[in-house]
Every structure is written in structure tokens, then in C-alpha cells.
Design an enzyme around this catalytic site. Structure first.
Site, mmCIF file in Angstrom:
data_model
loop_
_atom_site.group_PDB
_atom_site.id
_atom_site.type_symbol
_atom_site.label_atom_id
_atom_site.label_comp_id
_atom_site.label_asym_id
_atom_site.label_seq_id
_atom_site.Cartn_x
_atom_site.Cartn_y
_atom_site.Cartn_z
ATOM 1 N N GLY A 1 64.977 6.839 47.521
ATOM 2 C CA GLY A 1 66.348 7.133 47.163
ATOM 3 C C GLY A 1 66.957 6.019 46.326
ATOM 4 O O GLY A 1 66.760 5.933 45.121
ATOM 5 N N GLY A 2 67.716 5.137 46.981
ATOM 6 C CA GLY A 2 68.448 4.091 46.266
ATOM 7 C C GLY A 2 67.587 3.230 45.374
ATOM 8 O O GLY A 2 67.982 2.881 44.253
ATOM 9 N N ASN B 1 64.024 10.225 44.194
ATOM 10 C CA ASN B 1 65.098 11.214 44.342
ATOM 11 C C ASN B 1 66.399 10.553 43.878
ATOM 12 O O ASN B 1 66.962 9.724 44.588
ATOM 13 C CB ASN B 1 65.199 11.668 45.799
ATOM 14 C CG ASN B 1 66.347 12.627 46.037
ATOM 15 O OD1 ASN B 1 66.914 13.178 45.095
ATOM 16 N ND2 ASN B 1 66.678 12.850 47.299
ATOM 17 N N TRP B 2 66.882 10.936 42.708
ATOM 18 C CA TRP B 2 68.067 10.302 42.145
ATOM 19 C C TRP B 2 69.360 10.845 42.761
ATOM 20 O O TRP B 2 70.443 10.321 42.477
ATOM 21 C CB TRP B 2 68.085 10.480 40.629
ATOM 22 C CG TRP B 2 66.953 9.779 39.926
ATOM 23 C CD1 TRP B 2 65.938 9.067 40.504
ATOM 24 C CD2 TRP B 2 66.707 9.733 38.521
ATOM 25 N NE1 TRP B 2 65.077 8.587 39.552
ATOM 26 C CE2 TRP B 2 65.520 8.972 38.310
ATOM 27 C CE3 TRP B 2 67.362 10.261 37.407
ATOM 28 C CZ2 TRP B 2 64.996 8.743 37.051
ATOM 29 C CZ3 TRP B 2 66.836 10.028 36.147
ATOM 30 C CH2 TRP B 2 65.665 9.267 35.960
ATOM 31 N N LYS B 3 69.246 11.903 43.561
ATOM 32 C CA LYS B 3 70.399 12.499 44.248
ATOM 33 C C LYS B 3 71.524 12.793 43.245
ATOM 34 O O LYS B 3 71.242 13.146 42.093
ATOM 35 C CB LYS B 3 70.851 11.593 45.400
ATOM 36 C CG LYS B 3 69.714 11.269 46.373
ATOM 37 C CD LYS B 3 70.191 10.614 47.636
ATOM 38 C CE LYS B 3 69.004 10.322 48.550
ATOM 39 N NZ LYS B 3 69.417 9.789 49.865
ATOM 40 N N HIS C 1 65.628 18.714 52.169
ATOM 41 C CA HIS C 1 66.076 17.338 52.353
ATOM 42 C C HIS C 1 67.135 17.279 53.446
ATOM 43 O O HIS C 1 67.923 18.215 53.625
ATOM 44 C CB HIS C 1 66.635 16.788 51.041
ATOM 45 C CG HIS C 1 66.857 15.317 51.039
ATOM 46 N ND1 HIS C 1 67.972 14.736 51.605
ATOM 47 C CD2 HIS C 1 66.094 14.295 50.575
ATOM 48 C CE1 HIS C 1 67.891 13.420 51.470
ATOM 49 N NE2 HIS C 1 66.767 13.127 50.853
ATOM 50 N N GLU D 1 69.883 15.831 53.651
ATOM 51 C CA GLU D 1 71.265 16.001 53.188
ATOM 52 C C GLU D 1 71.581 17.468 52.942
ATOM 53 O O GLU D 1 72.718 17.913 53.154
ATOM 54 C CB GLU D 1 71.487 15.150 51.929
ATOM 55 C CG GLU D 1 71.492 13.665 52.259
ATOM 56 C CD GLU D 1 71.174 12.752 51.090
ATOM 57 O OE1 GLU D 1 71.116 11.538 51.313
ATOM 58 O OE2 GLU D 1 70.975 13.257 49.965
ATOM 59 N N GLU E 1 61.283 11.901 56.676
ATOM 60 C CA GLU E 1 62.465 11.075 56.445
ATOM 61 C C GLU E 1 63.283 10.975 57.726
ATOM 62 O O GLU E 1 64.042 11.885 58.052
ATOM 63 C CB GLU E 1 63.301 11.633 55.299
ATOM 64 C CG GLU E 1 63.483 13.148 55.293
ATOM 65 C CD GLU E 1 64.595 13.603 54.372
ATOM 66 O OE1 GLU E 1 65.036 12.810 53.528
ATOM 67 O OE2 GLU E 1 65.040 14.751 54.522
ATOM 68 N N SER F 1 64.479 4.574 53.403
ATOM 69 C CA SER F 1 64.828 3.234 52.907
ATOM 70 C C SER F 1 63.609 2.383 52.569
ATOM 71 O O SER F 1 63.531 1.208 52.918
ATOM 72 C CB SER F 1 65.711 2.501 53.933
ATOM 73 O OG SER F 1 66.944 3.179 54.097
ATOM 74 N N GLY G 1 69.608 5.525 53.571
ATOM 75 C CA GLY G 1 70.830 4.937 53.031
ATOM 76 C C GLY G 1 71.554 4.012 53.987
ATOM 77 O O GLY G 1 72.695 3.623 53.746
#
Length: 270
Positions: free
Chosen positions: A253-254, A30-32, A116, A118, A186, A232, A192
Site C-alpha cells: 500500500g503506502g 495498490n495505489w488505492k 480488499h 477496505e 492482509e 504494512s 496503514g
């Protein structure tokens, strides 16, 4: 890739979701809200060069909307699937800023992230809107990656399992079949933050999720559904998490923003 090709690719993804009776691992990036189209092409090119096509895990990347078509073109000829980060439940209309299932299919998407944390936290996503989006994605031939998970306050308050069960019940409300949904657990407190659930904590929740799916649909549906971990996950902790019996991959994610770290997780899934 047109809509028909995207649907065929999604069907291929679904048909290969089990290997020798076991659930095939899935690693989704997921590049957000990162990567301009030109930056996204550089990352996609790096991934394409890294991936051999013989990996044990299925691979999906989910760039921002503006980068979907450039990334699709960059990944052409590879085994990497293209996903989006959300969709609207209507086909078209006065919904400024939204994107439809047909638009995603036409851009070459096979998967779409829904619900998600977010989206729930910042943009008022509810179990009811998740339900509408799941129904639309499945009807359109997209594979939904349905996200669920509790906040730190909910976990510390002893409500983690109740929260996740409610999200599952709300998201699947009125649906007789879960279709080919992929779930992603999640824990919001581990996104994050650099903090993550231990493999034992993650496995406990994944097992609970699978049991809940069995109660909502059937044991066969629960056994076949892939449940990803999305808190994470990195190359240095992926192996321990992915070794758990009910963890079928990761929503990354990151670590998905660098080809080497993302591929490190893909290798751990082998």
C-alpha cells in the site's frame, strides 16, 4: 494494449509464475485512492526507469481507474504489469460507478484486486460478491489477487483462522478449480497502522491458507498458488517476511507510492 494483448500478457505472467519448480515472487502495488492521472504518470515513469526487467520478482501496479490508461502508456516497453483495484461481475448495464472485466482488459490490465479489506469494510463486499467477481475475472482472462484477512477483534478473539477459512470457502464456492488466482493475506489490523505481523505470525497464517487450499482443491493447486502478504510491508521488514517458505510476495500500500521504497521491496524479493 488491446484486450487480446492484455490476455496474452496475463498468460505470460501465469506461465512464468514458477521458476525452477519454485513459486516466483510477486510484488503488487495498490495505489488505492491516490495519484491523479498526471501524478500517476510521474510515478510510473520513475518505476520504469528503476526496473531493469531482470528482477527476480514479478511486478504489478494497480492505479485508480482514471489513471489506468495513462499508466499503461507510461509503462509500455517495461516488464511491469498493470492491475485494477476492483471489478463488477456483470459485463455491462445499469451499474453506476462500477467497471467491467472487458473495460479493464481494454485498458491493458492483466491483474485485478478482489475482496480488499477496505471494500469489505466500507463498501459492503461479501464472500458472495467476491465469489462472483473471482469467477468473472478468471473467465475474462484476468489474474485475480484475492484478498483475505481478519480484524484485530477477530484475532484477539481467537477467531483469525476460522475467519480466513470462511473467506476462502465463500470466495471459492462452487468453483472446481482455483484457476490462476493469487491470494493476498492482509491482516486488517496491520494495514496503514504501521503495525505488522511478525514473520512468524505471517508464516503461520500463510501455511494455514495453503493447507486450506489443498483441502478445497488439491495439494498441487495449493503448492502452485502464490500467497502474498499485505500488511504494512516496507523495505526494512520485507526481507524477513519474504524469506518465509509460504510467503510468495507482497500486496503493498503506502510504500508503493514512492518508486524507491517500492523497488526496495522488489529487491528484497530477490
Amino acid at each position: 494494449m488491446d484486450k487480446l494483448e492484455a490476455k496474452e500478457s496475463a498468460c505470460l505472467s501465469l506461465s512464468s509464475s514458477r521458476i525452477g519448480g519454485m513459486r516466483k515472487k510477486l510484488i503488487a502495488g495498490n495505489w488505492k485512492m491516490n495519484q491523479t492521472p498526471s501524478q500517476a504518470v510521474v510515478l510510473a515513469d520513475a518505476l520504469k526507469k528503476t526496473v531493469s526487467g531482470k528482477e527476480a520478482a514479478e511486478i504489478v501496479v494497480c492505479p485508480p481507474y482514471t489513471a489506468l490508461i495513462p499508466v499503461r502508456d507510461a509503462l509500455k516497453g517495461s516488464s511491469i504489469h498493470l492491475g485494477a483495484q476492483d471489478l463488477h461481475w456483470e459485463d455491462q448495464g445499469a451499474f453506476t460507478g462500477k467497471i467491467s472485466a472487458d473495460m479493464l482488459l481494454d485498458a491493458g490490465c492483466t491483474h485485478v484486486i478482489i475482496g480488499h479489506s477496505e471494500q469489505r469494510t466500507y463498501f459492503h463486499e461479501t464472500d458472495a460478491t467476491v465469489n462472483k467477481k473471482l469467477i468473472k475475472a478468471l473467465a475474462g482472462g484476468l489474474v485475480p489477487i484475492f484478498c483475505i484477512g481478519e480484524t484485530l477483534e477477530e484475532r484477539d478473539g481467537g477467531r483469525a483462522f476460522d475467519v480466513v477459512k470462511k473467506q476462502l470457502e465463500g470466495g471459492f464456492a462452487g468453483m472446481k478449480d482455483a484457476g490462476h488466482t493469487v491470494l493476498a493475506y492482509e491482516p486488517v489490523w496491520a494495514i496503514g497502522t504501521g503495525r505488522n505481523a511478525t514473520p512468524e505470525q505471517a508464516q503461520e497464517m500463510h501455511a494455514f491458507i495453503r493447507k486450506t487450499i489443498a483441502s478445497l482443491f488439491s495439494a498441487a493447486v495449493a503448492d502452485g498458488m502464490r500467497i502474498l502478504y499485505g500488511g504494512s510491508m516496507k523495505p526494512d521488514n520485507a526481507a524477513g517476511l519474504l524469506a518465509q517458505p509460504d510467503i510468495d510476495g507482497g500486496l503493498i500500500g503506502g510504500a508503493a507510492l514512492k518508486a524507491d521504497s517500492f523497488y526496495g521491496i522488489v529487491k528484497a524479493a530477490g
